[in-house]
Scaffold this motif. Structure first.
Motif, PDB file in Angstrom:
ATOM      1  N   GLN A 376      13.142  -2.447  -2.367  1.00  0.00           N
ATOM      2  CA  GLN A 376      12.202  -3.197  -1.540  1.00  0.00           C
ATOM      3  C   GLN A 376      11.340  -2.307  -0.654  1.00  0.00           C
ATOM      4  O   GLN A 376      10.293  -2.734  -0.174  1.00  0.00           O
ATOM      5  CB  GLN A 376      12.970  -4.183  -0.656  1.00  0.00           C
ATOM      6  N   ALA A 377      11.749  -1.067  -0.415  1.00  0.00           N
ATOM      7  CA  ALA A 377      11.142  -0.248   0.629  1.00  0.00           C
ATOM      8  C   ALA A 377       9.792   0.328   0.236  1.00  0.00           C
ATOM      9  O   ALA A 377       9.589   0.775  -0.891  1.00  0.00           O
ATOM     10  CB  ALA A 377      12.085   0.894   0.996  1.00  0.00           C
ATOM     11  N   LEU A 378       8.873   0.345   1.221  1.00  0.00           N
ATOM     12  CA  LEU A 378       7.643   1.114   1.091  1.00  0.00           C
ATOM     13  C   LEU A 378       7.877   2.531   1.603  1.00  0.00           C
ATOM     14  O   LEU A 378       7.450   3.498   0.984  1.00  0.00           O
ATOM     15  CB  LEU A 378       6.511   0.447   1.872  1.00  0.00           C
ATOM     16  N   VAL A 379       8.548   2.635   2.741  1.00  0.00           N
ATOM     17  CA  VAL A 379       8.949   3.933   3.295  1.00  0.00           C
ATOM     18  C   VAL A 379      10.465   4.006   3.220  1.00  0.00           C
ATOM     19  O   VAL A 379      11.164   3.122   3.710  1.00  0.00           O
ATOM     20  CB  VAL A 379       8.454   4.084   4.747  1.00  0.00           C
ATOM     21  N   LEU A 380      10.981   5.063   2.619  1.00  0.00           N
ATOM     22  CA  LEU A 380      12.416   5.119   2.338  1.00  0.00           C
ATOM     23  C   LEU A 380      13.244   5.334   3.597  1.00  0.00           C
ATOM     24  O   LEU A 380      14.315   4.751   3.751  1.00  0.00           O
ATOM     25  CB  LEU A 380      12.702   6.222   1.317  1.00  0.00           C
ATOM     26  N   ASP A 381      12.762   6.161   4.518  1.00  0.00           N
ATOM     27  CA  ASP A 381      13.539   6.483   5.712  1.00  0.00           C
ATOM     28  C   ASP A 381      12.604   6.587   6.912  1.00  0.00           C
ATOM     29  O   ASP A 381      11.912   7.603   7.075  1.00  0.00           O
ATOM     30  CB  ASP A 381      14.294   7.801   5.509  1.00  0.00           C
ATOM     31  N   PRO A 382      12.569   5.570   7.791  1.00  0.00           N
ATOM     32  CA  PRO A 382      11.652   5.612   8.937  1.00  0.00           C
ATOM     33  C   PRO A 382      11.972   6.717   9.945  1.00  0.00           C
ATOM     34  O   PRO A 382      11.129   7.027  10.798  1.00  0.00           O
ATOM     35  CB  PRO A 382      11.837   4.230   9.583  1.00  0.00           C
ATOM     36  N   SER A 383      13.155   7.299   9.862  1.00  0.00           N
ATOM     37  CA  SER A 383      13.465   8.392  10.784  1.00  0.00           C
ATOM     38  C   SER A 383      12.743   9.678  10.400  1.00  0.00           C
ATOM     39  O   SER A 383      12.706  10.635  11.173  1.00  0.00           O
ATOM     40  CB  SER A 383      14.983   8.643  10.834  1.00  0.00           C
ATOM     41  N   GLY A 388       4.636  12.142   1.682  1.00  0.00           N
ATOM     42  CA  GLY A 388       5.304  12.794   0.553  1.00  0.00           C
ATOM     43  C   GLY A 388       6.248  11.858  -0.171  1.00  0.00           C
ATOM     44  O   GLY A 388       5.949  10.682  -0.388  1.00  0.00           O
ATOM     45  N   ASP A 389       7.417  12.371  -0.546  1.00  0.00           N
ATOM     46  CA  ASP A 389       8.346  11.570  -1.329  1.00  0.00           C
ATOM     47  C   ASP A 389       9.134  10.581  -0.482  1.00  0.00           C
ATOM     48  O   ASP A 389      10.029   9.897  -0.986  1.00  0.00           O
ATOM     49  CB  ASP A 389       9.303  12.468  -2.125  1.00  0.00           C
ATOM     50  N   ASN A 390       8.800  10.463   0.788  1.00  0.00           N
ATOM     51  CA  ASN A 390       9.389   9.423   1.633  1.00  0.00           C
ATOM     52  C   ASN A 390       8.636   8.108   1.527  1.00  0.00           C
ATOM     53  O   ASN A 390       9.031   7.109   2.135  1.00  0.00           O
ATOM     54  CB  ASN A 390       9.423   9.885   3.101  1.00  0.00           C
ATOM     55  N   VAL A 391       7.543   8.104   0.763  1.00  0.00           N
ATOM     56  CA  VAL A 391       6.724   6.906   0.565  1.00  0.00           C
ATOM     57  C   VAL A 391       6.721   6.535  -0.903  1.00  0.00           C
ATOM     58  O   VAL A 391       6.615   7.401  -1.779  1.00  0.00           O
ATOM     59  CB  VAL A 391       5.264   7.146   1.048  1.00  0.00           C
ATOM     60  N   ASP A 392       6.846   5.243  -1.185  1.00  0.00           N
ATOM     61  CA  ASP A 392       6.728   4.743  -2.557  1.00  0.00           C
ATOM     62  C   ASP A 392       5.241   4.540  -2.845  1.00  0.00           C
ATOM     63  O   ASP A 392       4.662   3.491  -2.544  1.00  0.00           O
ATOM     64  CB  ASP A 392       7.499   3.423  -2.698  1.00  0.00           C
ATOM     65  N   TRP A 393       4.629   5.548  -3.441  1.00  0.00           N
ATOM     66  CA  TRP A 393       3.174   5.515  -3.642  1.00  0.00           C
ATOM     67  C   TRP A 393       2.769   4.528  -4.722  1.00  0.00           C
ATOM     68  O   TRP A 393       1.625   4.046  -4.726  1.00  0.00           O
ATOM     69  CB  TRP A 393       2.664   6.920  -3.951  1.00  0.00           C
ATOM     70  N   LEU A 399      -0.495  -2.423  -2.801  1.00  0.00           N
ATOM     71  CA  LEU A 399      -0.672  -3.072  -1.505  1.00  0.00           C
ATOM     72  C   LEU A 399      -1.950  -2.671  -0.781  1.00  0.00           C
ATOM     73  O   LEU A 399      -2.543  -3.491  -0.060  1.00  0.00           O
ATOM     74  CB  LEU A 399       0.524  -2.744  -0.604  1.00  0.00           C
ATOM     75  N   VAL A 400      -2.374  -1.418  -0.934  1.00  0.00           N
ATOM     76  CA  VAL A 400      -3.518  -0.923  -0.165  1.00  0.00           C
ATOM     77  C   VAL A 400      -4.805  -1.254  -0.901  1.00  0.00           C
ATOM     78  O   VAL A 400      -5.135  -0.646  -1.924  1.00  0.00           O
ATOM     79  CB  VAL A 400      -3.401   0.591   0.085  1.00  0.00           C
ATOM     80  N   VAL A 401      -5.537  -2.225  -0.381  1.00  0.00           N
ATOM     81  CA  VAL A 401      -6.789  -2.670  -0.993  1.00  0.00           C
ATOM     82  C   VAL A 401      -7.819  -2.895   0.110  1.00  0.00           C
ATOM     83  O   VAL A 401      -7.465  -3.185   1.254  1.00  0.00           O
ATOM     84  CB  VAL A 401      -6.598  -3.987  -1.787  1.00  0.00           C
ATOM     85  N   PRO A 402      -9.107  -2.754  -0.205  1.00  0.00           N
ATOM     86  CA  PRO A 402     -10.131  -3.138   0.765  1.00  0.00           C
ATOM     87  C   PRO A 402      -9.999  -4.626   1.082  1.00  0.00           C
ATOM     88  O   PRO A 402      -9.698  -5.436   0.203  1.00  0.00           O
ATOM     89  CB  PRO A 402     -11.448  -2.843   0.042  1.00  0.00           C
ATOM     90  N   HIS A 403     -10.211  -4.983   2.330  1.00  0.00           N
ATOM     91  CA  HIS A 403     -10.168  -6.396   2.710  1.00  0.00           C
ATOM     92  C   HIS A 403     -10.806  -6.562   4.085  1.00  0.00           C
ATOM     93  O   HIS A 403     -10.841  -5.609   4.887  1.00  0.00           O
ATOM     94  CB  HIS A 403      -8.731  -6.920   2.728  1.00  0.00           C
ATOM     95  N   PRO A 404     -11.311  -7.748   4.392  1.00  0.00           N
ATOM     96  CA  PRO A 404     -11.830  -7.977   5.741  1.00  0.00           C
ATOM     97  C   PRO A 404     -10.705  -7.839   6.762  1.00  0.00           C
ATOM     98  O   PRO A 404      -9.546  -8.176   6.489  1.00  0.00           O
ATOM     99  CB  PRO A 404     -12.339  -9.425   5.688  1.00  0.00           C
ATOM    100  N   LEU A 405     -11.045  -7.360   7.928  1.00  0.00           N
ATOM    101  CA  LEU A 405     -10.098  -7.291   9.038  1.00  0.00           C
ATOM    102  C   LEU A 405     -10.347  -8.414  10.031  1.00  0.00           C
ATOM    103  O   LEU A 405      -9.440  -9.185  10.357  1.00  0.00           O
ATOM    104  CB  LEU A 405     -10.187  -5.930   9.736  1.00  0.00           C
ATOM    105  N   ALA A 406     -11.582  -8.498  10.522  1.00  0.00           N
ATOM    106  CA  ALA A 406     -11.968  -9.553  11.463  1.00  0.00           C
ATOM    107  C   ALA A 406     -13.379 -10.009  11.118  1.00  0.00           C
ATOM    108  O   ALA A 406     -14.317  -9.201  11.147  1.00  0.00           O
ATOM    109  CB  ALA A 406     -11.897  -9.047  12.899  1.00  0.00           C
ATOM    110  N   VAL A 407     -13.514 -11.277  10.763  1.00  0.00           N
ATOM    111  CA  VAL A 407     -14.767 -11.809  10.250  1.00  0.00           C
ATOM    112  C   VAL A 407     -15.470 -12.640  11.320  1.00  0.00           C
ATOM    113  O   VAL A 407     -14.909 -13.624  11.818  1.00  0.00           O
ATOM    114  CB  VAL A 407     -14.530 -12.686   8.995  1.00  0.00           C
ATOM    115  N   ALA A 408     -16.699 -12.234  11.662  1.00  0.00           N
ATOM    116  CA  ALA A 408     -17.523 -12.996  12.604  1.00  0.00           C
ATOM    117  C   ALA A 408     -18.178 -14.139  11.845  1.00  0.00           C
ATOM    118  O   ALA A 408     -19.367 -14.113  11.532  1.00  0.00           O
ATOM    119  CB  ALA A 408     -18.562 -12.096  13.260  1.00  0.00           C
TER     120      ALA A 408
END
Length: 493
Positions: A376-383, A388-393, A399-408
């Motif tokens: 389930q983890a995105l980051v294997l060990d937050p400590s 690097g290899d502590n992230v499930d790339w 998950l990482v996609v362009p998207h609106p943040l705040a829309v006026a």
């Protein structure tokens, strides 16, 4: 009996009074607010939230014990994530009946402030799975467990104990019946009073998105009645009473913070809900987990049947939101290494203009999940540093996609074509809810992650113009004079 009920009511009122604070005591803390099907920031812009869950289910139950901190917050913001569903455990909040551990809440509030400093909205979640450690889970204090003396058997782990452990189901039955616990106070009354204390404690904390009342309500002994597409109106009536009790307790001390409520847990798999509490600033927190997502072998194994089920969950959510007027937020999905499952859910949420929080940031020795923590983890060990290899790339690519943040304005569509890496967004300049329009020059922000556009990007805008620097990770578009709609197209440079 009437005197007993009056006495109990007086006791609960006293518990709530202990946590009451003046209406002005929020110290001007920033608050988002659900409005119709959208969540608005303090300026009235529509927030499109992408984020993750961070729940620690062992030891102190405090997320900072895992090492989760400022480097993790910076990592999230750098990749366009703007929300965290942060777990609190009732057992840690109220270790003894009517006694609240403010030292624990202080640790959680520190984490919330760390996230706020980075610009992240926190949803405070009273988390439970399998009710209590006695049933191989976490959540309720030991003093709130009433299992009629039945053995906690068979112990088959999460989620299978739900279906086969009678003692666990009896504990839920007593909770949903609000049966009296220590001091003769109903279990739900204690729970609602605990929420009131937490709401009061966090009322001055900035960037609290809201509170999530109860993670994945399990119906108890009669769960079979909910295991069908039509749902279970009988249990929903019980769940609604609990939900309203908790909302009313929170509103007695905090009128501004959004309250998110959840349907019974089998909604996750296509069952409908009829829970419709009343009140202001309410949100609908729902989960979507495909039952076959991890079946079979290979990346596509089990995925074929997921679209039908996942579409049904979103269709049910849309129907509920249309009927209730409460803003939706997908607060859990994922918990898998299958990119296809994660990718299709992210894209599905965009098609439904719905924000989300992926499960989960870390495995963190999770005792109640299907599969080892690395699944389930995105980051294997937050400590350790999130690199690097502590992230499930592979998960990051989904998950990482362009998207609106705040829309006026009011979003009408946004989408990301993964093959061509072309992002499109459109919105009207009318304020969500029909209360006029945004003024000329009002600014909309869009996440344009460098992880997606490593060599930069090009932008075409109609109805507005770019005011951010070239190649900025956050694209800022200002509304042109007289524009009624704005369209943006982002392409690789």
């Amino acid at each position: 009996m009437r005197l007993i009920r009056l006495a109990l009511a007086a006791l609960v009122a006293g518990l709530l009074a202990l946590t009451a604070v003046p209406a002005h005591a929020d110290g001007g803390a920033s608050r988002a607010r659900p409005h119709g099907r959208f969540i608005l920031d303090p300026a009235g812009r529509v927030l499109v939230l992408h984020g993750l869950n961070m729940v620690y289910k062992r030891g102190s139950y405090a997320p900072d014990e895992t090492g989760f901190g400022r480097d993790d917050a910076r990592f999230l913001v750098h990749h366009g994530f703007t929300t965290v569903r942060l777990g609190l455990i009732w057992k840690a909040v109220e270790p003894q009946p009517g006694q609240y551990d403010d030292a624990y809440l202080a640790r959680v509030r520190h984490t919330t402030r760390v996230l706020a400093d980075a610009g992240i909205w926190t949803l405070l979640d009273f988390h439970q799975d399998l009710f209590n450690e006695r049933f191989q889970g976490e959540g309720a204090p030991d003093w709130a467990v009433q299992d009629d003396g039945l053995p906690a058997e068979p112990q088959t782990g999460f989620p299978y104990n739900y279906f086969g452990m009678q003692a666990l189901n009896r504990a839920f039955d007593h909770f949903w019946a609000n049966d009296p616990g220590p001091g003769g106070v109903g279990l739900q009354d204690r729970y609602a009073a605990a929420w009131a204390h937490v709401a009061s404690y966090f009322s001055g904390t900035p960037r609290v998105l809201g509170v999530d009342l109860f993670n994945e309500p399990w119906p108890g002994t009669g769960w079979q009645q909910c295991a069908n597409p039509a749902g279970c109106p009988a249990f929903d009536a019980t769940l609604q009473s609990f939900t309203q009790r908790s909302i009313d307790a929170i509103r007695a001390v905090d009128r501004r913070t959004a309250v998110f409520y959840e349907p019974q847990v089998l909604f996750n798999n296509g069952s409908q809900t009829s829970v419709t509490p009343t009140g202001s600033r309410l949100g609908f927190s729902f989960h979507d987990y495909c039952l076959t997502a991890d079946a079979g072998t290979g990346e596509s194994g089990g995925q074929e049947g997921c679209s039908t089920f996942d579409d049904l969950v979103f269709s049910n959510a849309d129907d509920h939101v249309a009927a209730s007027g409460d803003a939706p937020l997908l607060t859990e999905f994922g918990a898998t290494t299958k990119q296809s499952t994660i990718t299709t859910m992210v894209d599905r949420a965009a098609a439904h203009l719905t924000g989300w929080q992926y499960w989960a940031y870390c495995g963190c020795e999770d005792p109640t999940t299907t599969g080892p923590g690395a699944t389930q983890a995105l980051v294997l060990d937050p400590s350790k540093a999130p690199r690097g290899d502590n992230v499930d790339w592979a998960k990051m690519r989904s998950l990482v996609v362009p998207h609106p943040l705040a829309v006026a304005g009011t979003p009408t569509s946004y989408s990301f074509a993964r093959g061509s890496r072309v992002f499109r967004a459109a919105w009207s300049t009318a304020r969500a809810g029909g209360s006029g329009s945004f003024a000329d020059g009002s600014r909309t922000t869009i996440s344009v992650p460098a992880y997606v556009y490593k060599r930069g990007y090009a932008v075409r805008v109609t109805g507005g113009h770019v005011v951010s620097r070239a190649g900025a990770g956050t694209l800022v578009v200002a509304q042109d004079a007289g524009a009624q709609a704005v369209r943006v197209v982002v392409r690789p440079a």
